[in-house]
Motif scaffolding. Sequence first.
Motif, PDB file in Angstrom:
ATOM      1  N   SER A  22       0.917  -1.303   0.183  1.00 29.07           N
ATOM      2  CA  SER A  22       0.433   0.232   0.133  1.00 29.07           C
ATOM      3  C   SER A  22       0.799   1.094   0.169  1.00 29.07           C
ATOM      4  CB  SER A  22      -0.993  -0.340   1.343  1.00 29.07           C
ATOM      5  OG  SER A  22      -1.037   1.808   1.774  1.00 29.07           O
ATOM      6  N   CYS A  23       0.396   1.707  -0.102  1.00 27.34           N
ATOM      7  CA  CYS A  23       1.251   3.163  -1.176  1.00 27.34           C
ATOM      8  C   CYS A  23       0.051   4.639  -0.773  1.00 27.34           C
ATOM      9  CB  CYS A  23       2.181   3.837  -2.191  1.00 27.34           C
ATOM     10  SG  CYS A  23       2.863   5.605  -2.036  1.00 27.34           S
ATOM     11  N   GLU A  24      -0.014   5.373   0.122  1.00 26.94           N
ATOM     12  CA  GLU A  24      -1.456   6.474   0.192  1.00 26.94           C
ATOM     13  C   GLU A  24      -0.385   8.159   0.426  1.00 26.94           C
ATOM     14  OE1 GLU A  24      -4.527   6.386   0.264  1.00 26.94           O
ATOM     15  OE2 GLU A  24      -4.616   3.958  -0.283  1.00 26.94           O
ATOM     16  N   GLN A  25      -1.080   9.634   0.296  1.00 25.72           N
ATOM     17  CA  GLN A  25      -0.342  10.586   0.040  1.00 25.72           C
ATOM     18  C   GLN A  25      -1.780  11.907   0.167  1.00 25.72           C
ATOM     19  OE1 GLN A  25      -0.397  12.991  -2.149  1.00 25.72           O
ATOM     20  NE2 GLN A  25      -0.720  11.835  -4.278  1.00 25.72           N
ATOM     21  N   ASN A  26      -1.273  12.160   1.410  1.00 26.06           N
ATOM     22  CA  ASN A  26      -1.779  13.680   1.059  1.00 26.06           C
ATOM     23  C   ASN A  26      -1.861  14.682   0.670  1.00 26.06           C
ATOM     24  OD1 ASN A  26      -0.828  13.929   3.776  1.00 26.06           O
ATOM     25  ND2 ASN A  26      -2.510  13.690   5.213  1.00 26.06           N
ATOM     26  N   LEU A  27      -0.524  14.359   0.472  1.00 27.41           N
ATOM     27  CA  LEU A  27       0.668  16.077  -0.685  1.00 27.41           C
ATOM     28  C   LEU A  27      -0.728  16.293  -1.033  1.00 27.41           C
ATOM     29  CD1 LEU A  27       3.834  14.787  -0.480  1.00 27.41           C
ATOM     30  CD2 LEU A  27       2.401  16.230   1.989  1.00 27.41           C
ATOM     31  N   ASN A  28      -1.373  15.736  -1.622  1.00 26.43           N
ATOM     32  CA  ASN A  28      -1.916  16.507  -3.529  1.00 26.43           C
ATOM     33  C   ASN A  28      -1.365  17.101  -4.271  1.00 26.43           C
ATOM     34  OD1 ASN A  28      -4.455  16.933  -4.738  1.00 26.43           O
ATOM     35  ND2 ASN A  28      -3.524  19.252  -4.259  1.00 26.43           N
ATOM     36  N   HIS A  29      -0.105  15.441  -4.182  1.00 24.62           N
ATOM     37  CA  HIS A  29       1.003  15.406  -5.449  1.00 24.62           C
ATOM     38  C   HIS A  29       0.248  14.365  -6.700  1.00 24.62           C
ATOM     39  CE1 HIS A  29       4.576  16.154  -3.242  1.00 24.62           C
ATOM     40  NE2 HIS A  29       3.453  16.921  -2.945  1.00 24.62           N
ATOM     41  N   ASP A  30       0.107  15.095  -8.148  1.00 23.65           N
ATOM     42  CA  ASP A  30      -0.193  14.218  -8.539  1.00 23.65           C
ATOM     43  C   ASP A  30       0.694  13.259  -9.409  1.00 23.65           C
ATOM     44  OD1 ASP A  30      -0.637  17.711 -11.161  1.00 23.65           O
ATOM     45  OD2 ASP A  30      -2.475  16.349  -9.771  1.00 23.65           O
ATOM     46  N   SER A  49       3.314   7.475 -12.128  1.00 24.64           N
ATOM     47  CA  SER A  49       2.132   8.140 -12.492  1.00 24.64           C
ATOM     48  C   SER A  49       2.513   8.654 -12.630  1.00 24.64           C
ATOM     49  CB  SER A  49       0.863   6.943 -11.924  1.00 24.64           C
ATOM     50  OG  SER A  49      -0.218   7.833 -11.957  1.00 24.64           O
ATOM     51  N   GLN A  50       1.851   9.525 -13.410  1.00 25.66           N
ATOM     52  CA  GLN A  50       1.989  11.345 -14.005  1.00 25.66           C
ATOM     53  C   GLN A  50       0.503  11.570 -13.756  1.00 25.66           C
ATOM     54  OE1 GLN A  50       3.058  12.322 -17.889  1.00 25.66           O
ATOM     55  NE2 GLN A  50       5.371  11.089 -16.692  1.00 25.66           N
ATOM     56  N   ARG A  68      -3.647   3.135 -10.353  1.00 19.56           N
ATOM     57  CA  ARG A  68      -3.818   4.348 -10.027  1.00 19.56           C
ATOM     58  C   ARG A  68      -5.487   5.160 -10.147  1.00 19.56           C
ATOM     59  NH1 ARG A  68      -0.754   9.594 -10.383  1.00 19.56           N
ATOM     60  NH2 ARG A  68      -1.290  10.141  -7.799  1.00 19.56           N
ATOM     61  N   GLU A  69      -5.881   4.358  -9.612  1.00 17.34           N
ATOM     62  CA  GLU A  69      -7.787   5.113  -9.208  1.00 17.34           C
ATOM     63  C   GLU A  69      -8.318   6.354  -8.781  1.00 17.34           C
ATOM     64  OE1 GLU A  69      -9.975   1.695  -8.072  1.00 17.34           O
ATOM     65  OE2 GLU A  69      -9.693  -0.054  -9.495  1.00 17.34           O
ATOM     66  N   LYS A  70      -7.156   6.353  -7.610  1.00 20.30           N
ATOM     67  CA  LYS A  70      -7.421   7.851  -7.042  1.00 20.30           C
ATOM     68  C   LYS A  70      -6.459   8.289  -6.563  1.00 20.30           C
ATOM     69  CE  LYS A  70      -8.745   5.347  -2.772  1.00 20.30           C
ATOM     70  NZ  LYS A  70      -9.012   5.254  -1.739  1.00 20.30           N
ATOM     71  N   LYS A  71      -5.761   9.360  -6.841  1.00 22.46           N
ATOM     72  CA  LYS A  71      -4.558  10.215  -6.736  1.00 22.46           C
ATOM     73  C   LYS A  71      -3.973  10.482  -5.228  1.00 22.46           C
ATOM     74  CE  LYS A  71      -4.084  15.611  -7.533  1.00 22.46           C
ATOM     75  NZ  LYS A  71      -4.261  17.014  -7.315  1.00 22.46           N
ATOM     76  N   GLU A  72      -4.866  10.039  -4.873  1.00 23.94           N
ATOM     77  CA  GLU A  72      -3.754   9.601  -3.089  1.00 23.94           C
ATOM     78  C   GLU A  72      -3.524   8.014  -2.622  1.00 23.94           C
ATOM     79  OE1 GLU A  72      -6.784  10.213  -3.299  1.00 23.94           O
ATOM     80  OE2 GLU A  72      -7.950   9.766  -2.455  1.00 23.94           O
ATOM     81  N   ALA A  92       7.223   7.054  -4.267  1.00 28.98           N
ATOM     82  CA  ALA A  92       7.243   8.737  -3.785  1.00 28.98           C
ATOM     83  C   ALA A  92       6.138   9.139  -4.115  1.00 28.98           C
ATOM     84  CB  ALA A  92       8.495   8.850  -4.097  1.00 28.98           C
ATOM     85  N   SER A  93       6.398  10.381  -4.087  1.00 29.82           N
ATOM     86  CA  SER A  93       5.206  11.502  -4.963  1.00 29.82           C
ATOM     87  C   SER A  93       5.943  12.747  -5.600  1.00 29.82           C
ATOM     88  CB  SER A  93       3.719  11.763  -4.339  1.00 29.82           C
ATOM     89  OG  SER A  93       4.127  11.905  -2.897  1.00 29.82           O
ATOM     90  N   SER A  94       5.475  13.322  -5.802  1.00 33.40           N
ATOM     91  CA  SER A  94       6.265  14.333  -6.645  1.00 33.40           C
ATOM     92  C   SER A  94       5.004  15.523  -7.587  1.00 33.40           C
ATOM     93  CB  SER A  94       7.260  14.621  -7.603  1.00 33.40           C
ATOM     94  OG  SER A  94       7.246  13.787  -8.742  1.00 33.40           O
ATOM     95  N   GLN A  95       5.087  17.014  -7.468  1.00 32.76           N
ATOM     96  CA  GLN A  95       4.250  17.591  -7.333  1.00 32.76           C
ATOM     97  C   GLN A  95       4.771  19.184  -8.960  1.00 32.76           C
ATOM     98  OE1 GLN A  95       1.224  18.416  -8.236  1.00 32.76           O
ATOM     99  NE2 GLN A  95       0.621  19.575  -7.271  1.00 32.76           N
ATOM    100  N   ARG A  96       3.817  18.534 -10.186  1.00 33.64           N
ATOM    101  CA  ARG A  96       4.994  19.542 -11.203  1.00 33.64           C
ATOM    102  C   ARG A  96       4.990  21.031 -10.406  1.00 33.64           C
ATOM    103  NH1 ARG A  96       4.525  18.732 -16.394  1.00 33.64           N
ATOM    104  NH2 ARG A  96       3.331  17.298 -16.448  1.00 33.64           N
TER     105      ARG A  96
END
Lengths: 113, 113
Positions: A22-30, A49-50, A68-72, A92-96
Amino acid sequence: DGGITQSPKYLFRKEGQNVTLSCEQNLNHDAMYWYRQDPGQGLRLIYYSQIVNDFQKGDIAEGYSVSREKKESFPLTVTSAQKNPTAFYLCASSQRGDLDTQYFGPGTRLTVL
Amino acid sequence: AQSVTQLDSQVPVFEEAPVELRCNYSSSVSVYLFWYVQYPNQGLQLLLKYLSGSTLVKGINGFEAEFNKSQTSFHLRKPSVHISDTAEYFCAVTRGGYQKVTFGTGTKLQVIP
C-alpha cells in the motif's frame, strides 16, 4: 501532517503468492512512483504514474502491476512472476512546479520465504 | 539517456572532520540534480537540489554541493561531520517535467567517534 504512508513496514509471504503493498499520500501530488532498493544497486524504478488512471512502466516492471484509481493511492502488486521479490520497496510522489522533488514514504521490506 | 555515478560506495570519516561525497552525471540536455539522505530502514529525504543559478547550493544539516558543468559533477560536502550524519547518501538526476529520475548506487557515510 502531510506525507506518504506505506503499509505494512515488514511483510512476509510464501513463494508463489501475490502480495499488494500500500502507498497513500495526502500531499495532493499528481505523480507517484514505486522503486525497488537492493543493497549496492541504489533505487530502480518499477512503475510511475503522472495522473489518475494512467501509469507507465519503469526499468524493472516485469512481475509487478499497479493501479491508480485515486489521486492519493498507488498500490503495487508483486506477482508470483517476479523471480526475486525480496527487497525494500519505496513509494514516492512529486508535484509539477517543485522541480520534481520526490517525497518518499518509509518503505516496506518484503521477504519471500 | 542520463546516468549517475557515485564513485565511492563507502566513506569512513572521523567526527568533526570534513567530508566530500562524489557524484558525476551524464546527460545530453540540461538536468536537475539532487542529493538525498537515507537513514537505516527509512525512506529518502531531500538534502538539497540544483536547477540553475548559483553553482553552490546549500541544504539541510549543514551540507552543501557544488555544480560543475565542465566536469559534470555535483559533489556533496560538509565541513564538520557529526555522528548523526551516518547514513547512505544518493545523488539523483532528472530532466524535469515528470521525466524519469535516475539515482546513483549510493554512498554510505560512516562517522567514527
